[in-house]
Design a protein around this motif. Sequence first.
Motif, PDB file in Angstrom:
ATOM      1  N   THR A   1       0.832  -1.193   0.000  1.00  0.00           N
ATOM      2  CA  THR A   1       0.000   0.000   0.000  1.00  0.00           C
ATOM      3  C   THR A   1       0.866   1.242   0.000  1.00  0.00           C
ATOM      4  O   THR A   1       1.851   1.329   0.717  1.00  0.00           O
ATOM      5  CB  THR A   1      -0.915  -0.016   1.240  1.00  0.00           C
ATOM      6  OG1 THR A   1      -1.704  -1.199   1.195  1.00  0.00           O
ATOM      7  CG2 THR A   1      -1.808   1.186   1.281  1.00  0.00           C
TER       8      THR A   1
ATOM      9  N   ALA B   1       0.943   5.295   0.745  1.00  0.00           N
ATOM     10  CA  ALA B   1       0.217   6.309   1.498  1.00  0.00           C
ATOM     11  C   ALA B   1       0.904   7.641   1.303  1.00  0.00           C
ATOM     12  O   ALA B   1       2.133   7.731   1.285  1.00  0.00           O
ATOM     13  CB  ALA B   1       0.173   5.948   2.979  1.00  0.00           C
ATOM     14  N   CYS B   2       0.102   8.657   1.119  1.00  0.00           N
ATOM     15  CA  CYS B   2       0.606  10.019   0.933  1.00  0.00           C
ATOM     16  C   CYS B   2      -0.397  10.951   1.584  1.00  0.00           C
ATOM     17  O   CYS B   2      -1.480  11.183   1.034  1.00  0.00           O
ATOM     18  CB  CYS B   2       0.766  10.302  -0.561  1.00  0.00           C
ATOM     19  SG  CYS B   2       1.622  11.821  -0.908  1.00  0.00           S
TER      20      CYS B   2
ATOM     21  N   THR C   1      -3.405  11.733   3.686  1.00  0.00           N
ATOM     22  CA  THR C   1      -4.566  10.893   3.987  1.00  0.00           C
ATOM     23  C   THR C   1      -5.017  10.083   2.777  1.00  0.00           C
ATOM     24  O   THR C   1      -6.029   9.404   2.821  1.00  0.00           O
ATOM     25  CB  THR C   1      -5.744  11.762   4.482  1.00  0.00           C
ATOM     26  OG1 THR C   1      -6.059  12.719   3.470  1.00  0.00           O
ATOM     27  CG2 THR C   1      -5.400  12.454   5.782  1.00  0.00           C
TER      28      THR C   1
ATOM     29  N   GLU D   1      -4.594   6.938   0.364  1.00  0.00           N
ATOM     30  CA  GLU D   1      -4.046   5.584   0.487  1.00  0.00           C
ATOM     31  C   GLU D   1      -4.386   4.805  -0.772  1.00  0.00           C
ATOM     32  O   GLU D   1      -5.540   4.755  -1.189  1.00  0.00           O
ATOM     33  CB  GLU D   1      -4.667   4.911   1.709  1.00  0.00           C
ATOM     34  CG  GLU D   1      -4.154   3.553   2.005  1.00  0.00           C
ATOM     35  CD  GLU D   1      -4.857   2.952   3.212  1.00  0.00           C
ATOM     36  OE1 GLU D   1      -5.072   1.734   3.197  1.00  0.00           O
ATOM     37  OE2 GLU D   1      -5.192   3.695   4.153  1.00  0.00           O
TER      38      GLU D   1
ATOM     39  N   ASP E   1      -4.153   1.094  -2.768  1.00  0.00           N
ATOM     40  CA  ASP E   1      -3.940  -0.342  -2.651  1.00  0.00           C
ATOM     41  C   ASP E   1      -3.823  -0.919  -4.053  1.00  0.00           C
ATOM     42  O   ASP E   1      -4.831  -1.131  -4.732  1.00  0.00           O
ATOM     43  CB  ASP E   1      -5.092  -0.998  -1.898  1.00  0.00           C
ATOM     44  CG  ASP E   1      -4.877  -2.484  -1.690  1.00  0.00           C
ATOM     45  OD1 ASP E   1      -3.812  -3.006  -2.093  1.00  0.00           O
ATOM     46  OD2 ASP E   1      -5.766  -3.127  -1.103  1.00  0.00           O
TER      47      ASP E   1
ATOM     48  N   VAL F   1      -8.417   3.310  -4.215  1.00  0.00           N
ATOM     49  CA  VAL F   1      -7.799   4.386  -3.449  1.00  0.00           C
ATOM     50  C   VAL F   1      -8.783   4.812  -2.365  1.00  0.00           C
ATOM     51  O   VAL F   1      -9.986   4.917  -2.615  1.00  0.00           O
ATOM     52  CB  VAL F   1      -7.482   5.596  -4.368  1.00  0.00           C
ATOM     53  CG1 VAL F   1      -7.013   6.786  -3.565  1.00  0.00           C
ATOM     54  CG2 VAL F   1      -6.454   5.212  -5.399  1.00  0.00           C
ATOM     55  N   ARG F   2      -8.245   5.047  -1.180  1.00  0.00           N
ATOM     56  CA  ARG F   2      -9.082   5.591  -0.108  1.00  0.00           C
ATOM     57  C   ARG F   2      -8.787   7.085  -0.001  1.00  0.00           C
ATOM     58  O   ARG F   2      -7.646   7.492   0.200  1.00  0.00           O
ATOM     59  CB  ARG F   2      -8.787   4.919   1.223  1.00  0.00           C
ATOM     60  CG  ARG F   2      -9.745   5.379   2.321  1.00  0.00           C
ATOM     61  CD  ARG F   2      -9.294   4.953   3.701  1.00  0.00           C
ATOM     62  NE  ARG F   2      -8.970   3.552   3.786  1.00  0.00           N
ATOM     63  CZ  ARG F   2      -9.683   2.646   4.465  1.00  0.00           C
ATOM     64  NH1 ARG F   2     -10.755   3.000   5.109  1.00  0.00           N
ATOM     65  NH2 ARG F   2      -9.284   1.390   4.499  1.00  0.00           N
TER      66      ARG F   2
ATOM     67  N   ASN G   1     -11.987   8.864   3.580  1.00  0.00           N
ATOM     68  CA  ASN G   1     -12.547   7.651   4.196  1.00  0.00           C
ATOM     69  C   ASN G   1     -13.506   6.883   3.298  1.00  0.00           C
ATOM     70  O   ASN G   1     -14.368   6.162   3.782  1.00  0.00           O
ATOM     71  CB  ASN G   1     -13.223   7.984   5.538  1.00  0.00           C
ATOM     72  CG  ASN G   1     -12.206   8.409   6.560  1.00  0.00           C
ATOM     73  OD1 ASN G   1     -11.112   7.860   6.617  1.00  0.00           O
ATOM     74  ND2 ASN G   1     -12.551   9.404   7.359  1.00  0.00           N
TER      75      ASN G   1
ATOM     76  N   TRP H   1     -13.591   4.392  -0.386  1.00  0.00           N
ATOM     77  CA  TRP H   1     -12.807   3.709  -1.407  1.00  0.00           C
ATOM     78  C   TRP H   1     -13.294   4.125  -2.784  1.00  0.00           C
ATOM     79  O   TRP H   1     -14.492   4.207  -3.028  1.00  0.00           O
ATOM     80  CB  TRP H   1     -12.919   2.194  -1.259  1.00  0.00           C
ATOM     81  CG  TRP H   1     -12.151   1.676  -0.082  1.00  0.00           C
ATOM     82  CD1 TRP H   1     -12.647   1.330   1.130  1.00  0.00           C
ATOM     83  CD2 TRP H   1     -10.744   1.471  -0.021  1.00  0.00           C
ATOM     84  NE1 TRP H   1     -11.622   0.906   1.956  1.00  0.00           N
ATOM     85  CE2 TRP H   1     -10.448   0.989   1.271  1.00  0.00           C
ATOM     86  CE3 TRP H   1      -9.692   1.643  -0.915  1.00  0.00           C
ATOM     87  CZ2 TRP H   1      -9.163   0.665   1.678  1.00  0.00           C
ATOM     88  CZ3 TRP H   1      -8.414   1.321  -0.510  1.00  0.00           C
ATOM     89  CH2 TRP H   1      -8.153   0.846   0.770  1.00  0.00           C
TER      90      TRP H   1
END
Length: 146
Positions: free
Chosen positions: A47, A49-50, A52, A54, A56, A62-63, A66, A68
């Motif tokens: 994963t 992350a950058c 907030t 994220e 996958d 991408v999240r 909050n 997806w």
Amino acid sequence: MQPSPNARTVNGLRDEPASLRVRHRLEARVRAVLSRTRDDAGPQLGTLACGTLELDPATSRVRVRNAWVELTGLELKLLAFLMRHPSRAFSRETLLEKVWGFSVGDTSTVSVHIRRLRIKLEAEPARPAIIRTVWGVGYFLEPPTA
């Protein structure tokens, strides 16, 4: 590189047949292209992350805020590249080469994919806060904070 058995030395200088020099140059160019494309082109396992944001790569999602979001393959590659280089601006030409693998082509495809990413990621796509534009330079990813 080892000396060629066909090379000869004349007045202290090594002389090779032209065909061997061409082959060595071609091999060097291929190695250079492969080294450029291998480093940054596609998503890698794990994963990313950058801020907030994220990503996958295994699920191509991408999240953000909050939630997806589903991405296409090229959107995923483009976002993964930008996430690996946050706050660094890239021209359309550079993105076309690094993400698509084309050194020549229509850069409008980069603009279209950036617009689609903005629609999927931004709260207000008309006022992007994540994928920003530097006029005259290109695009960069601003790591979202909240």
